[in-house]
Scaffold this active site. Structure first.
Site, PDB file in Angstrom:
ATOM      1  N   GLY B  46      17.707  14.072 -25.671  1.00  0.00           N
ATOM      2  CA  GLY B  46      16.288  14.366 -25.814  1.00  0.00           C
ATOM      3  C   GLY B  46      15.496  13.176 -26.312  1.00  0.00           C
ATOM      4  O   GLY B  46      14.274  13.176 -26.280  1.00  0.00           O
ATOM      5  N   SER B  49      17.076   8.175 -23.837  1.00  0.00           N
ATOM      6  CA  SER B  49      17.878   6.988 -23.508  1.00  0.00           C
ATOM      7  C   SER B  49      17.982   6.766 -22.004  1.00  0.00           C
ATOM      8  O   SER B  49      17.966   5.617 -21.545  1.00  0.00           O
ATOM      9  CB  SER B  49      19.275   7.082 -24.132  1.00  0.00           C
ATOM     10  OG  SER B  49      19.913   8.294 -23.793  1.00  0.00           O
ATOM     11  N   ALA B  86      23.746   6.398 -34.807  1.00  0.00           N
ATOM     12  CA  ALA B  86      23.587   5.066 -35.394  1.00  0.00           C
ATOM     13  C   ALA B  86      22.452   4.279 -34.732  1.00  0.00           C
ATOM     14  O   ALA B  86      22.445   3.048 -34.797  1.00  0.00           O
ATOM     15  CB  ALA B  86      24.910   4.286 -35.354  1.00  0.00           C
ATOM     16  N   GLN B  89      21.975   3.287 -29.033  1.00  0.00           N
ATOM     17  CA  GLN B  89      22.098   3.278 -27.573  1.00  0.00           C
ATOM     18  C   GLN B  89      21.130   2.326 -26.859  1.00  0.00           C
ATOM     19  O   GLN B  89      21.512   1.702 -25.874  1.00  0.00           O
ATOM     20  CB  GLN B  89      21.993   4.702 -27.009  1.00  0.00           C
ATOM     21  CG  GLN B  89      23.194   5.614 -27.363  1.00  0.00           C
ATOM     22  CD  GLN B  89      24.509   5.245 -26.703  1.00  0.00           C
ATOM     23  OE1 GLN B  89      24.702   4.139 -26.223  1.00  0.00           O
ATOM     24  NE2 GLN B  89      25.450   6.192 -26.682  1.00  0.00           N
ATOM     25  N   THR B  90      19.885   2.200 -27.316  1.00  0.00           N
ATOM     26  CA  THR B  90      18.987   1.259 -26.641  1.00  0.00           C
ATOM     27  C   THR B  90      19.553  -0.156 -26.748  1.00  0.00           C
ATOM     28  O   THR B  90      19.568  -0.919 -25.776  1.00  0.00           O
ATOM     29  CB  THR B  90      17.569   1.323 -27.237  1.00  0.00           C
ATOM     30  OG1 THR B  90      17.080   2.650 -27.089  1.00  0.00           O
ATOM     31  CG2 THR B  90      16.629   0.357 -26.527  1.00  0.00           C
ATOM     32  N   GLY B 282      16.371  -0.537 -32.395  1.00  0.00           N
ATOM     33  CA  GLY B 282      16.460   0.929 -32.343  1.00  0.00           C
ATOM     34  C   GLY B 282      15.456   1.550 -33.277  1.00  0.00           C
ATOM     35  O   GLY B 282      14.946   0.885 -34.187  1.00  0.00           O
ATOM     36  N   GLU B 285      16.774   6.777 -35.983  1.00  0.00           N
ATOM     37  CA  GLU B 285      16.905   7.205 -37.369  1.00  0.00           C
ATOM     38  C   GLU B 285      15.857   6.588 -38.286  1.00  0.00           C
ATOM     39  O   GLU B 285      15.326   7.280 -39.160  1.00  0.00           O
ATOM     40  CB  GLU B 285      18.324   6.904 -37.856  1.00  0.00           C
ATOM     41  CG  GLU B 285      19.345   7.754 -37.126  1.00  0.00           C
ATOM     42  CD  GLU B 285      20.744   7.210 -37.264  1.00  0.00           C
ATOM     43  OE1 GLU B 285      21.063   6.238 -36.557  1.00  0.00           O
ATOM     44  OE2 GLU B 285      21.503   7.757 -38.075  1.00  0.00           O
TER      45      GLU B 285
END
Lengths: 432, 332
Positions: B46, B49, B86, B89-90, B282, B285
């Site tokens: 969601g 990515s 963490a 992914q990007t 990123g 988070e």
């Protein structure tokens, strides 16, 4: 995107840095996206987990004969039915797929019921008899760390310790102009993703195939293969459209149980958690107790921090060791501190398991280090922005772990820009 | 009485797993009609990515994003990309996709170099054409793909990326992350001293993400993170009694809702990361991390009383105000 009109090569920036519509947007908006709970297959069975109601016990016996006799019930599985290894876990393999010896938390999975319809499932669940011997339980990490506490996994309850030591904190504390020591506590919270855990498994062309709401399909594949005792190439995990995770769908939930049921029955099996089951069974954010001492000189420059973090990881490690390690690494905040002594403890208790959750231990320490910065600023009569700007990392700065930060160190710019926006909006009026 | 306060929260966040290998892989197939297939293990939960990875592939190959199909998270076809966690992914899968795209593109550029009598290094792809030194040539990408196929050359790429880190030694020294994201949030709150209710009025949230591949997605992450942070600061708590969750329903577990949403001013700061895809780091988070800290500081600013345990509920505020009225002891 074209670029031909003006005779120039289309720049990368025509697509990078552009707010392209989401590639999955239309499917989500029109409702055509097929979530795991939306899936149906011919001859599909339904599954549900019987969970423990006590926090700590020796499991003696599960009597499922009456449950198996309920019309419509295809199978009731217990630990003895697992063909491979009955332990999973991303960092430590300490969690049973179905309990075989000891119950360590309320909500531990004891038996899996598989039936042709939901009514039979419900009827069978109430027919299962569980015989256990309760053990003394421990619900606070402080007690769990103390000598004589019930050992939840055989040895001491301290799962892992991280220490970060740099410089000489005690000398720095003596030289400091201001020293602030406080204890901070943070609560357990739930991820609250929109979509509860769900999956469907079937043996397709000889492959155990699992459509599941997950954050890590390749990890799921490893665990399912180990639990079934088959090659990883015999397992196919397909991530279904996932309605949020926030870290809560990194652990195994339905995957191994569904794989077991499909493998054993040879039929498609679906399992969908209710919200209540999801909230009772899924890992949570680590509650932490943080003892934080900060010291600065007369200009508000940080000289030292001393931090002790205790995180309650509950019955199983899950991502706990990594969460507490990350909390320790980030405990200084984005500030250069020449002297640090940081220790973090990941501790087993008989509470619900805590695992990964968005921020991974850092929201907890950020609450502490940012409160400390304001307390230091107050002690010296400094503005909260000023003390942060005086201490924040710059390119070339060194972290508590001794890492030199060379590139892309944007903390100062974020302080400047957030402050400028707050000023522009009039948020700071009458404040400083 | 209503009291207004302002609070600041800063944070940093290492991208990827802590001092541990955490690679991601990707496969890419440049099909003969000029469309592209990207195979990645990266689970889009969601956060967007698959869109970001499509943009990264499109950027490298000079094609429209509509011509990229990302097949994600199917272990039957896609390589392992590790966890969607963490905030990695990007940065990590983004690099894997970029490397896979470069490998496929190199096959095309070598072929085009032969056609144009140029060095492959002078050439680029964009808008369906081969470009040389910034000038469009008459050679189309489809021509080149067709020539490759006639010669039996497939235009495939694979890539994997593992951030450069080291484990931590006994003293906790090492390089746990290859790069960090940073953020500062400023919260404005109003506290009702009669009821103890805290209203978050405005949040200014500045996030250094390296480079925003998709600015709207970054803003979405920041706004969602702020809301989650409001829940963490003021409302949410799983009540556990002797190991049992006492409030496993949303009727009793109180989450922030749309009516609790303040004005959120998301500010994207771009200090590019040289090892990131197009400079990206990123934000997943980091979006949430400083919010509770900023709100707690804003409540302390409003009341002159500081709270050391989350969540800062109306009950705790009223109890503290009552105690303060009794003793008049300054907090700080």
């Amino acid at each position: 995107m074209t670029g031909q009109a003006d005779g120039k090569m289309p720049a990368v920036s025509s697509v990078i840095g552009r707010s392209c519509p989401r590639v999955d947007g239309a499917d989500k908006v029109t409702g055509s996206a097929l979530f795991a709970a939306d899936r149906r297959m011919e001859g599909m069975l339904y599954a549900r987990v019987l969970r423990s109601t006590v926090p700590h016990a020796v499991l003696r016996r599960i009597d499922a004969e009456a449950a198996r006799a309920v019309p419509g019930v295809a199978a009731v599985y217990t630990a003895a039915d697992i063909p491979g290894e009955n332990r999973v876990g991303i960092i430590v393999k300490d969690e049973p797929v179905l309990v075989d010896d000891r119950i360590r938390r309320v909500g531990d999975p004891l038996a899996l019921v598989v039936a042709g319809n939901e009514q039979a499932l419900a009827a069978a669940m109430s027919e299962i008899e569980v015989f256990y011997e309760e053990l003394p339980a421990v619900f606070s990490p402080e007690e769990a760390m103390a000598g004589g506490a019930p050992a939840i996994h055989g040895q001491g309850n301290i799962q892992s310790v991280t220490r970060i030591v740099r410089g000489d904190v005690d000398s720095a504390l003596k030289e400091a102009r201001a020293v602030i020591s406080r204890r901070y506590t943070t609560q357990m919270v739930e991820h609250a993703y929109l979509e509860p855990e769900a999956g469907l498994a079937a043996v397709v062309d000889g492959l155990v195939t699992i459509w599941v709401s997950t954050q890590n399909p390749h990890y799921d594949r490893r665990e399912v293969a180990r639990v079934l005792g088959i090659g990883q190439n015999r397992v196919r995990v397909v991530q279904s459209p996932t309605g949020g995770g926030f870290g809560g769908k990194l652990d195994i939930s339905v995957q191994c149980l569904l794989g077991l049921a499909a493998w054993k029955t040879g039929r498609p099996v679906r399992m969908v958690y209710s919200r209540e089951e999801s909230m009772a069974a899924s890992p949570k954010r680590h509650p932490c107790v943080i003892d934080y001492t900060s010291a600065c000189d007369g200009d508000g420059r940080l000289l030292a921090v001393k931090v002790k973090i205790v995180g309650d990881t509950g019955a199983y490690a899950s991502y706990g060791p990594a969460t507490l390690k990350r909390a320790a690494v980030h405990a200084t905040g984005p500030y250069e501190v020449p002297n640090v002594f940081i220790e973090s403890y990941c501790v087993y208790t008989n509470n619900p398991t805590a695992g990964a959750m968005r921020g991974f231990g850092v929201p907890q320490v950020a609450f502490a280090h940012e409160s400390q910065m304001d307390l230091l600023a107050g002690a010296l009569g400094l503005d909260p922005f000023t003390i942060r700007l005086r201490n924040c990392f710059r390119p070339g700065g060194v972290t508590a772990t001794g890492q030199r930060l060379l590139h892309s160190v944007g903390i100062k710019e974020t302080i400047d820009r957030a402050r400028a926006k707050a000023e522009e909006l009039g948020m700071l009026e009458g404040k400083r | 009485m209503k009291k207004r306060g302002i609070g600041v929260g800063c944070m940093w966040y290492g991208i990827g797993n802590t001092g541990a290998p955490n690679p991601a892989g990707a496969f890419l197939d440049f099909l003969e009609d000029g469309t592209v297939l990207v195979l990645t293990g990266c689970a889009d939960i969601g956060q967007g990515s698959s869109t970001a990875l499509a943009q990264i592939a499109a950027g490298e190959l000079g094609v429209n994003i509509e011509d990229i199909l990302v097949v994600a998270g199917d272990t039957g076809v896609s390589p392992d990309a590790g966890a969607t966690s963490a905030s990695r992914q990007t940065y990590i899968s983004g690099n894997a996709v970029l490397l896979a795209a470069r490998q496929a593109k190199e096959v095309l550029l070598q072929e085009a170099a032969g056609v144009l009598g140029a060095a492959a290094s002078e050439l680029g792809l964009g808008g369906g054409y081969v470009w040389r030194g910034g000038e469009r040539t008459p050679v189309t990408v489809k021509d080149i793909l067709a020539r490759c196929r006639q010669k039996g050359k497939l235009t495939l790429g694979s890539g994997w990326f593992n951030p450069l880190t080291t484990g931590l030694d006994e003293a906790g020294q090492g390089v746990p992350y290859a790069t960090y994201s940073y953020a500062t949030q400023v919260a404005e709150v109003e506290v009702d001293t009669e009821t103890g209710k805290v209203s978050v009025l405005r949040l200014a949230a500045a996030h250094d993400v390296g480079r925003a591949v998709n600015p709207q997605a970054v803003e979405g992450q920041i706004e969602g993170g702020c809301l989650m942070g409001i829940g963490y600061a003021l409302l949410e708590e799983v009540k556990v009694d002797r190991g049992r969750v006492g409030n496993p329903r949303y009727a009793e577990y109180i989450l922030p809702m749309s009516l609790d949403a303040p004005e959120i001013h998301a500010i994207i700061v771009e200090d590019p990361e040289p090892t990131g895809p197009y400079g990206a780091k990123g934000v997943g988070e980091p979006a949430l991390i400083p919010t509770a800290a900023a709100i707690a500081n804003a409540v302390a600013d409003a009341l002159g009383v500081r709270f050391y345990d989350l969540p800062v509920t109306p009950e705790k505020i009223l109890a503290a105000l009552t105690a303060e009225g009794d003793h008049k002891s300054p907090d700080e």
